[in-house]
Design a protein around this motif. Sequence first.
Motif: not given
Length: 240
Positions: A99, A151, A153-156, A220, A224, A227-228, A231
Amino acid sequence: MQILSRVQFGSLEHLLPIIVAVILCWFLFYQIKTQSDHLKFKVFKGLGIFVSGFMAIFHLYKIGQGGYSLQTDLPLFLCSFMALFIFIFTFTRRFLLFEILFFWTIVGTSQGVITPDIELGFPSYDYIRYWIVHLGLLTIIAYAIVVLKMRPKFKSVFKSFVVLQVYVLIIMVINYLLDANYSYLNNKPLSGSVLDLLGDWPNYVIVVQLALLPLFLLIYLPFFWSNKYYKTKNNNNNIY
């Protein structure tokens, strides 16, 4: 006797290492994708050993040659710092390290590749070190994404940004104590870079700090969307 000079933007000394690295990366990723996870992890470790080991040997060599300067030679520039310890990431594959290193490498290392700051061209040790460090870091992060399917993440985005602020504060203190210019926090690189567009010190430092978080978010964004997409696709498949 050949007189070595600073590497110029767009020169063969600039472009050739990049082209070679891209070809080697493509070949490596193509060959490794069908191999076992065990072999994939061994290659990943090997990349880390090569980059970190070369950095360690380079600095030991410079110390042995004499004249090693605390003001200019310590591995405290962001890319040199990452390269010296990248083996920890390749051995542990800790997601937290990914990250942090992902954004640092994409923003910082890619900038170093696009606008190299190399005082002496090929075949100087510094030239070889520079490209092994920068292209090696990008290769390792690309390997983690393409081969190991890691991959961010948003928090990364925010984790990497916060840790970077800690790094910057520490380097600012070191620069003050040593009267140094690590990570170009006191002066811009002599070879020219995107920093030249951001004004004089301290304006360019402030602008970079303000731009980092939006830039991290922009980097990012493709992940995003990806991933979306997957999903949504999985949810639709589950319906049927």
